[in-house]
Design an enzyme around this catalytic site. Structure first.
Site, PDB file in Angstrom:
ATOM      1  N   THR A 282       8.383 -18.811 -11.272  1.00  0.00           N
ATOM      2  CA  THR A 282       9.024 -19.955 -10.198  1.00  0.00           C
ATOM      3  C   THR A 282       8.083 -21.101 -10.060  1.00  0.00           C
ATOM      4  O   THR A 282       8.351 -22.259  -9.651  1.00  0.00           O
ATOM      5  CB  THR A 282       9.172 -19.261  -8.813  1.00  0.00           C
ATOM      6  OG1 THR A 282      10.317 -18.301  -9.216  1.00  0.00           O
ATOM      7  CG2 THR A 282       9.645 -20.181  -7.716  1.00  0.00           C
TER       8      THR A 282
ATOM      9  N   HIS B  26       2.944 -18.187  -3.831  1.00  0.00           N
ATOM     10  CA  HIS B  26       3.765 -17.334  -2.932  1.00  0.00           C
ATOM     11  C   HIS B  26       3.598 -15.955  -2.910  1.00  0.00           C
ATOM     12  O   HIS B  26       4.236 -15.130  -2.300  1.00  0.00           O
ATOM     13  CB  HIS B  26       5.395 -17.907  -2.914  1.00  0.00           C
ATOM     14  CG  HIS B  26       5.902 -17.771  -4.502  1.00  0.00           C
ATOM     15  ND1 HIS B  26       5.872 -18.606  -5.267  1.00  0.00           N
ATOM     16  CD2 HIS B  26       6.432 -16.679  -4.992  1.00  0.00           C
ATOM     17  CE1 HIS B  26       6.160 -18.198  -6.737  1.00  0.00           C
ATOM     18  NE2 HIS B  26       6.493 -16.927  -6.337  1.00  0.00           N
ATOM     19  N   GLU B  27       2.451 -15.548  -3.713  1.00  0.00           N
ATOM     20  CA  GLU B  27       2.117 -14.215  -3.838  1.00  0.00           C
ATOM     21  C   GLU B  27       0.689 -14.090  -3.317  1.00  0.00           C
ATOM     22  O   GLU B  27      -0.265 -13.724  -4.222  1.00  0.00           O
ATOM     23  CB  GLU B  27       2.324 -13.647  -5.341  1.00  0.00           C
ATOM     24  CG  GLU B  27       3.690 -13.893  -5.977  1.00  0.00           C
ATOM     25  CD  GLU B  27       3.989 -13.305  -7.265  1.00  0.00           C
ATOM     26  OE1 GLU B  27       2.901 -12.770  -7.897  1.00  0.00           O
ATOM     27  OE2 GLU B  27       4.971 -12.979  -7.694  1.00  0.00           O
TER      28      GLU B  27
ATOM     29  N   CYS C  79      17.123 -15.866   6.602  1.00  0.00           N
ATOM     30  CA  CYS C  79      16.927 -16.510   7.712  1.00  0.00           C
ATOM     31  C   CYS C  79      17.595 -17.744   7.741  1.00  0.00           C
ATOM     32  O   CYS C  79      17.281 -18.814   6.838  1.00  0.00           O
ATOM     33  CB  CYS C  79      15.601 -16.482   8.087  1.00  0.00           C
ATOM     34  SG  CYS C  79      15.263 -17.429   9.632  1.00  0.00           S
TER      35      CYS C  79
ATOM     36  N   CYS D 196      17.749 -15.103  14.384  1.00  0.00           N
ATOM     37  CA  CYS D 196      19.119 -15.156  13.772  1.00  0.00           C
ATOM     38  C   CYS D 196      19.688 -14.109  13.508  1.00  0.00           C
ATOM     39  O   CYS D 196      19.102 -12.950  13.427  1.00  0.00           O
ATOM     40  CB  CYS D 196      19.109 -16.228  12.743  1.00  0.00           C
ATOM     41  SG  CYS D 196      18.098 -15.676  11.193  1.00  0.00           S
TER      42      CYS D 196
ATOM     43  N   CYS E 168      12.367 -16.052  11.240  1.00  0.00           N
ATOM     44  CA  CYS E 168      12.600 -16.328  12.990  1.00  0.00           C
ATOM     45  C   CYS E 168      12.627 -14.953  13.818  1.00  0.00           C
ATOM     46  O   CYS E 168      11.960 -15.117  14.907  1.00  0.00           O
ATOM     47  CB  CYS E 168      13.515 -17.277  13.424  1.00  0.00           C
ATOM     48  SG  CYS E 168      15.160 -16.817  13.339  1.00  0.00           S
TER      49      CYS E 168
ATOM     50  N   HIS F  89       8.892 -23.414 -12.525  1.00  0.00           N
ATOM     51  CA  HIS F  89       9.977 -23.989 -12.101  1.00  0.00           C
ATOM     52  C   HIS F  89       9.920 -25.239 -11.120  1.00  0.00           C
ATOM     53  O   HIS F  89      10.482 -26.246 -11.414  1.00  0.00           O
ATOM     54  CB  HIS F  89      11.062 -23.042 -11.582  1.00  0.00           C
ATOM     55  CG  HIS F  89      11.665 -22.011 -12.650  1.00  0.00           C
ATOM     56  ND1 HIS F  89      12.015 -22.447 -13.840  1.00  0.00           N
ATOM     57  CD2 HIS F  89      11.951 -20.739 -12.473  1.00  0.00           C
ATOM     58  CE1 HIS F  89      12.654 -21.433 -14.402  1.00  0.00           C
ATOM     59  NE2 HIS F  89      12.330 -20.206 -13.711  1.00  0.00           N
TER      60      HIS F  89
ATOM     61  N   ASP G 164      12.110  -6.055 -24.655  1.00  0.00           N
ATOM     62  CA  ASP G 164      11.165  -7.246 -24.654  1.00  0.00           C
ATOM     63  C   ASP G 164      11.011  -8.008 -26.149  1.00  0.00           C
ATOM     64  O   ASP G 164      10.726  -6.963 -27.107  1.00  0.00           O
ATOM     65  CB  ASP G 164       9.835  -7.071 -23.914  1.00  0.00           C
ATOM     66  CG  ASP G 164       9.146  -8.361 -23.488  1.00  0.00           C
ATOM     67  OD1 ASP G 164       9.212  -8.569 -22.111  1.00  0.00           O
ATOM     68  OD2 ASP G 164       8.804  -9.149 -24.129  1.00  0.00           O
TER      69      ASP G 164
ATOM     70  N   CYS H 160      18.323 -12.163  10.282  1.00  0.00           N
ATOM     71  CA  CYS H 160      16.928 -11.593  10.608  1.00  0.00           C
ATOM     72  C   CYS H 160      17.236 -10.281  11.313  1.00  0.00           C
ATOM     73  O   CYS H 160      16.470  -9.493  11.155  1.00  0.00           O
ATOM     74  CB  CYS H 160      16.228 -12.600  11.365  1.00  0.00           C
ATOM     75  SG  CYS H 160      15.158 -13.696  10.661  1.00  0.00           S
TER      76      CYS H 160
HETATM   77 ZN    ZN Z   1       7.765 -16.002  -7.626  1.00  0.00          ZN
HETATM   78 ZN    ZN Z   2      15.841 -16.023  11.407  1.00  0.00          ZN
END
Ligand code: ZN
Ligand code: ZN
Length: 339
Positions: A41, A63-64, A107, A96, A93, A44, A199, A99
């Site tokens: 990602t 993000h990891e 969320c 909601c 949050c 991307h 693979d 969540c």
């Molecule tokens: Zn990722």
């Molecule tokens: Zn939420």
């Protein structure tokens, strides 16, 4: 602090000096990054394909993330400075309906570290207290950072199809990369299917054998035919961790009647005549990361030694080389950047 910044699409990340983040809101937590996994990602995002997901430049990717709590806001009650933590990437949050259903990744006010706000390709990352998971004793941040996206995505995809991974069934897995190699282990630990790993790369086929795949394919020209030969009826579940036009077509073709095609990797277009889908009761499942609880459950399995993560560590300064290696398919398992 040092950070790797995406300033322009289709350009290398820039290593820059930025102010260290500080807790602003009461639930803010600053985490000193111990490791940040590098994901498809990220490629991307660099290629400019993630604007629909909220990417705006400039942005610190990553993000990891895992590390140690460095500073906390006034309202933080469940974490203390020095705690070793894994960071759930989807900000939620808690108020909601999604969540409250436990579907944090849906969320209504959701954010995502390293995509909609600055992530962990840096020395420090600012997160919300709700994103933290305490590491089991003896687990180092850099060893589990990839669970924050690769692992959780594998877990979410496998867990939701567990009723179909019953004894006598067959699960085919296309792609034994960062996500696939975790999913392969999870099918073995949580499910009862025979596992066929597929693979195109011999190093990843070897990894699949090491992790206990019953059959390993990917060398033959006709992989669908090879799956049919092994199974007779086809695979009951196909997990696609690659997600190109070619793997979408092959994945659907190797399905048994009443099969489920589970899409994790993305980028291609799925094309399927509806009459065939009706006749065979084929189902297609999409997968988006997972919930905080999915990640927590996965971490417990990791802490008990039931699954492993294949990682290689690199210094943050080498981020562009690592991204290029990933693009060329030269990473087996997951690369983790250490600042
Ligand atoms: Zn990722
Ligand atoms: Zn939420």
């Amino acid at each position: 602090m040092r950070a790797a910044l995406l300033r322009e699409y289709q350009r290398p990340l820039e290593l820059v000096e930025r102010p260290e983040p500080e807790p602003g809101a009461p639930r803010d937590v600053v985490v000193r990054v111990g490791g940040a996994g590098v994901c498809q990602t990220d490629l991307h995002a660099i290629d400019g394909l993630m604007e629909a997901a909220g990417v705006r430049l400039p942005l610190v990717l990553g993000h990891e993330n895992a590390g140690w709590v460095h500073a906390i806001g006034d309202g933080v009650t469940t974490a203390a400075v020095g705690d070793a933590v894994l960071v759930y990437a989807a900000y939620s949050c808690g108020l909601c309906v999604p969540c409250r259903r436990g579907l944090d990744m849906h969320c209504e006010r959701g954010q995502f570290a390293g995509l909609t706000r600055d992530g962990g390709f840096a020395e420090y990352v600012l997160v919300d207290e709700r994103s933290l998971l305490e590491l089991p004793p003896g687990v180092e941040p850099a060893d589990v950072a990839p669970h924050a996206d690769a692992g959780i995505t594998a877990y979410h995809a496998v867990k939701k199809l567990l009723p179909r991974l019953e004894p006598g069934s067959t699960a085919a897995m296309i792609g034994v990369g960062g996500v696939g190699h975790v999913a392969l282990q999870l099918v073995r630990v949580l499910g009862a299917s025979t596992v066929i790993a597929i693979d195109t790369d011999e190093r990843r086929r070897r990894l699949a054998r090491e992790l206990g795949a019953d059959e390993v394919l990917g060398e033959e020209a006709d992989v669908v035919g090879a799956v049919r030969e092994l199974t007779g009826a086809g695979a009951d579940v196909v997990f696609d961790f690659v997600g190109t036009d070619a793997t979408h077509a092959a994945g659907l073709e190797m399905l048994a009647r009443r099969g489920v095609y589970s899409v994790i990797g993305y980028g291609g277009t799925i094309s399927l005549p509806s009459v065939g889908m009706i006749a065979t009761e084929t189902a297609i499942a999409g997968n988006l990361v997972g919930s905080w609880v999915d990640l927590w459950e996965l971490l417990q399995l990791h802490g008990r030694g039931e699954i492993t993560l294949r990682t290689e560590t690199h210094s943050l300064g080498d981020v562009n080389d690592v991204l290029e290696k990933l693009r060329q398919g030269e990473i087996t398992g997951r690369a983790v950047l250490v600042p």
